[in-house]
Design an enzyme around this catalytic site. Structure first.
Site, PDB file in Angstrom:
ATOM      1  CB  CYS A  71       1.706  47.475  25.045  1.00 40.15           C
ATOM      2  SG  CYS A  71       1.683  48.036  26.721  1.00 40.15           S
ATOM      3  CG  HIS A  88      -1.499  50.923  23.888  1.00 38.23           C
ATOM      4  ND1 HIS A  88      -1.863  49.678  23.685  1.00 38.23           N
ATOM      5  CD2 HIS A  88      -0.909  50.889  25.196  1.00 38.23           C
ATOM      6  CE1 HIS A  88      -1.789  48.817  24.702  1.00 38.23           C
ATOM      7  NE2 HIS A  88      -1.117  49.913  25.648  1.00 38.23           N
ATOM      8  CD  GLU A 140      -3.577  49.950  20.388  1.00 38.32           C
ATOM      9  OE1 GLU A 140      -3.782  49.489  21.335  1.00 38.32           O
ATOM     10  OE2 GLU A 140      -2.722  50.417  19.595  1.00 38.32           O
TER      11      GLU A 140
END
Length: 196
Positions: A76, A178, A180
Protein backbone atom coordinates in the site's frame (compact mmCIF):
# COMPACT_ATOMS: atom_id res chain seq x y z
CA UNK A 1 13.30 -14.49 7.96
CA UNK A 2 11.32 -11.37 7.06
CA UNK A 3 12.28 -8.04 8.59
CA UNK A 4 9.32 -5.65 8.89
CA UNK A 5 10.51 -2.07 8.44
CA UNK A 6 9.08 -0.30 11.48
CA UNK A 7 9.09 3.46 11.03
CA UNK A 8 5.82 4.57 12.63
CA UNK A 9 3.50 4.55 9.61
CA UNK A 10 2.75 0.90 9.06
CA UNK A 11 -0.20 -1.32 9.92
CA UNK A 12 1.93 -3.84 11.79
CA UNK A 13 -0.80 -5.79 13.57
CA UNK A 14 -2.77 -7.15 10.61
CA UNK A 15 0.45 -8.01 8.79
CA UNK A 16 2.03 -9.85 11.71
CA UNK A 17 -1.26 -11.66 12.38
CA UNK A 18 -1.24 -12.94 8.78
CA UNK A 19 2.41 -14.01 9.01
CA UNK A 20 1.66 -15.78 12.32
CA UNK A 21 -1.22 -17.67 10.68
CA UNK A 22 1.08 -18.76 7.88
CA UNK A 23 3.93 -19.76 10.19
CA UNK A 24 6.32 -17.32 8.49
CA UNK A 25 9.14 -16.11 10.76
CA UNK A 26 9.61 -12.36 11.08
CA UNK A 27 11.14 -9.66 13.24
CA UNK A 28 11.21 -5.87 13.41
CA UNK A 29 13.70 -3.54 11.76
CA UNK A 30 13.86 -0.44 13.96
CA UNK A 31 17.40 0.75 13.21
CA UNK A 32 20.02 0.31 10.50
CA UNK A 33 21.82 -2.16 12.79
CA UNK A 34 18.80 -4.50 12.49
CA UNK A 35 19.02 -4.71 8.68
CA UNK A 36 21.59 -7.52 8.50
CA UNK A 37 19.52 -9.83 10.71
CA UNK A 38 17.04 -10.61 7.91
CA UNK A 39 17.09 -12.10 4.43
CA UNK A 40 14.11 -10.11 3.07
CA UNK A 41 12.00 -7.12 4.08
CA UNK A 42 8.44 -5.80 4.07
CA UNK A 43 7.70 -2.06 4.11
CA UNK A 44 4.11 -1.68 5.38
CA UNK A 45 2.28 1.61 5.22
CA UNK A 46 -1.06 3.27 5.88
CA UNK A 47 -2.22 6.87 5.79
CA UNK A 48 -0.44 9.84 4.23
CA UNK A 49 2.47 9.13 1.88
CA UNK A 50 4.24 12.44 2.50
CA UNK A 51 4.08 11.96 6.27
CA UNK A 52 5.19 8.32 5.91
CA UNK A 53 8.21 9.37 3.85
CA UNK A 54 9.15 11.94 6.48
CA UNK A 55 8.98 9.29 9.21
CA UNK A 56 11.02 6.86 7.10
CA UNK A 57 13.72 9.52 6.61
CA UNK A 58 13.76 10.21 10.35
CA UNK A 59 14.28 6.49 11.01
CA UNK A 60 17.67 6.59 9.26
CA UNK A 61 16.77 3.48 7.25
CA UNK A 62 16.52 5.08 3.78
CA UNK A 63 20.14 4.45 2.63
CA UNK A 64 20.02 0.81 3.75
CA UNK A 65 16.68 0.19 2.00
CA UNK A 66 17.84 1.75 -1.26
CA UNK A 67 21.11 -0.19 -1.20
CA UNK A 68 19.49 -3.53 -0.37
CA UNK A 69 19.93 -6.45 -2.77
CA UNK A 70 17.53 -8.63 -0.76
CA UNK A 71 13.86 -9.17 -1.69
CA UNK A 72 11.85 -6.18 -0.47
CA UNK A 73 8.05 -5.85 -0.61
CA UNK A 74 6.18 -2.56 -0.17
CA UNK A 75 2.49 -2.82 0.78
CA UNK A 76 0.00 0.00 0.00
CA UNK A 77 1.71 3.25 1.09
CA UNK A 78 4.85 1.12 1.45
CA UNK A 79 4.71 0.59 -2.33
CA UNK A 80 4.03 4.28 -2.96
CA UNK A 81 7.16 5.13 -0.96
CA UNK A 82 9.18 3.30 -3.62
CA UNK A 83 8.05 5.69 -6.38
CA UNK A 84 9.85 8.90 -7.35
CA UNK A 85 7.17 11.34 -6.22
CA UNK A 86 3.72 11.46 -4.62
CA UNK A 87 1.03 14.08 -5.10
CA UNK A 88 0.01 13.27 -1.52
CA UNK A 89 2.01 15.87 0.38
CA UNK A 90 3.80 17.00 -2.82
CA UNK A 91 6.74 14.89 -1.68
CA UNK A 92 9.74 13.15 -3.18
CA UNK A 93 9.84 9.44 -2.38
CA UNK A 94 12.61 6.79 -2.46
CA UNK A 95 12.86 6.87 -6.27
CA UNK A 96 13.47 3.13 -6.56
CA UNK A 97 10.86 3.15 -9.36
CA UNK A 98 10.90 6.26 -11.63
CA UNK A 99 7.10 6.59 -11.66
CA UNK A 100 4.67 8.86 -9.81
CA UNK A 101 1.95 8.33 -7.24
CA UNK A 102 -1.12 10.31 -8.31
CA UNK A 103 -4.52 11.17 -6.81
CA UNK A 104 -7.67 9.57 -8.18
CA UNK A 105 -9.89 12.12 -9.88
CA UNK A 106 -13.28 11.01 -8.57
CA UNK A 107 -16.67 11.58 -10.17
CA UNK A 108 -20.28 10.71 -9.33
CA UNK A 109 -19.86 7.09 -10.45
CA UNK A 110 -16.72 6.29 -8.47
CA UNK A 111 -16.05 6.84 -4.80
CA UNK A 112 -12.63 7.86 -3.53
CA UNK A 113 -10.98 6.23 -1.67
CA UNK A 114 -11.12 3.07 -3.73
CA UNK A 115 -12.19 0.67 -1.01
CA UNK A 116 -13.00 -3.01 -1.32
CA UNK A 117 -12.29 -6.01 -3.51
CA UNK A 118 -11.03 -5.62 -7.05
CA UNK A 119 -9.23 -7.75 -9.60
CA UNK A 120 -5.51 -7.73 -10.31
CA UNK A 121 -4.44 -8.81 -13.78
CA UNK A 122 -0.90 -10.10 -13.98
CA UNK A 123 1.12 -8.80 -16.90
CA UNK A 124 4.41 -10.65 -16.40
CA UNK A 125 5.40 -14.07 -15.12
CA UNK A 126 6.87 -13.67 -11.65
CA UNK A 127 7.19 -15.88 -8.56
CA UNK A 128 5.26 -13.31 -6.46
CA UNK A 129 2.03 -14.30 -8.23
CA UNK A 130 2.75 -18.02 -8.55
CA UNK A 131 -0.37 -20.17 -8.00
CA UNK A 132 -2.59 -17.07 -8.08
CA UNK A 133 -5.04 -17.12 -11.00
CA UNK A 134 -5.01 -14.10 -13.29
CA UNK A 135 -7.82 -11.72 -12.34
CA UNK A 136 -7.93 -12.80 -8.69
CA UNK A 137 -9.55 -10.39 -6.25
CA UNK A 138 -7.59 -8.50 -3.60
CA UNK A 139 -8.60 -5.94 -0.97
CA UNK A 140 -7.78 -2.28 -1.70
CA UNK A 141 -8.03 0.90 0.38
CA UNK A 142 -6.40 3.94 -1.26
CA UNK A 143 -7.01 7.43 -2.64
CA UNK A 144 -3.74 7.59 -4.57
CA UNK A 145 -2.45 5.23 -7.24
CA UNK A 146 0.79 4.45 -9.04
CA UNK A 147 0.71 5.50 -12.67
CA UNK A 148 0.61 2.57 -15.06
CA UNK A 149 3.94 1.84 -16.73
CA UNK A 150 4.52 -1.30 -18.80
CA UNK A 151 8.17 -1.53 -17.77
CA UNK A 152 7.52 -1.90 -14.02
CA UNK A 153 3.91 -3.08 -13.78
CA UNK A 154 3.64 -6.66 -12.59
CA UNK A 155 -0.17 -6.56 -12.22
CA UNK A 156 -2.75 -3.92 -13.10
CA UNK A 157 -6.21 -2.97 -11.84
CA UNK A 158 -8.94 -0.75 -13.23
CA UNK A 159 -10.76 1.77 -11.05
CA UNK A 160 -11.48 5.20 -12.55
CA UNK A 161 -8.37 4.49 -14.63
CA UNK A 162 -5.89 1.67 -15.15
CA UNK A 163 -3.13 1.68 -12.53
CA UNK A 164 -0.33 -0.51 -11.22
CA UNK A 165 -1.65 -2.93 -8.61
CA UNK A 166 1.83 -4.44 -8.32
CA UNK A 167 5.27 -3.31 -9.46
CA UNK A 168 8.59 -5.09 -9.76
CA UNK A 169 12.20 -4.24 -10.49
CA UNK A 170 15.08 -6.57 -9.60
CA UNK A 171 14.70 -7.36 -5.87
CA UNK A 172 12.01 -4.72 -5.22
CA UNK A 173 8.31 -5.59 -5.30
CA UNK A 174 5.23 -3.56 -4.44
CA UNK A 175 1.50 -4.23 -4.09
CA UNK A 176 -1.16 -1.52 -3.78
CA UNK A 177 -3.65 -3.94 -2.20
CA UNK A 178 -3.38 -5.46 1.27
CA UNK A 179 -2.40 -9.15 0.93
CA UNK A 180 -2.82 -9.58 4.69
CA UNK A 181 -6.53 -8.72 4.26
CA UNK A 182 -7.07 -10.51 0.93
CA UNK A 183 -7.97 -14.05 1.97
CA UNK A 184 -6.44 -17.12 0.37
CA UNK A 185 -4.73 -15.43 -2.57
CA UNK A 186 -3.29 -12.71 -0.35
CA UNK A 187 -1.83 -15.37 1.89
CA UNK A 188 -0.46 -17.19 -1.16
CA UNK A 189 1.29 -13.99 -2.21
CA UNK A 190 2.88 -13.56 1.23
CA UNK A 191 4.05 -17.19 1.13
CA UNK A 192 5.47 -16.65 -2.33
CA UNK A 193 7.37 -13.59 -1.15
CA UNK A 194 8.80 -15.55 1.77
CA UNK A 195 10.27 -18.01 -0.73
CA UNK A 196 11.63 -15.66 -3.43
Amino acid sequence: MIGIIRYGAGNIFSLTAALDRLGIAYGMVNTEADIEKFDRYIIPGVGHAGAAMSKLQQSGLVPAIKASKKPTLGICVGMQLMTAYSEEGDANMLNIFPVKTLKFKGDTDFKVPHTGWNQAFTEKANPLFENIPNGSHFYFVHSYFIEYDTLYTLASTNYINKFSASIWQENFFGVQFHPEKSGTYGETLLKNFANI
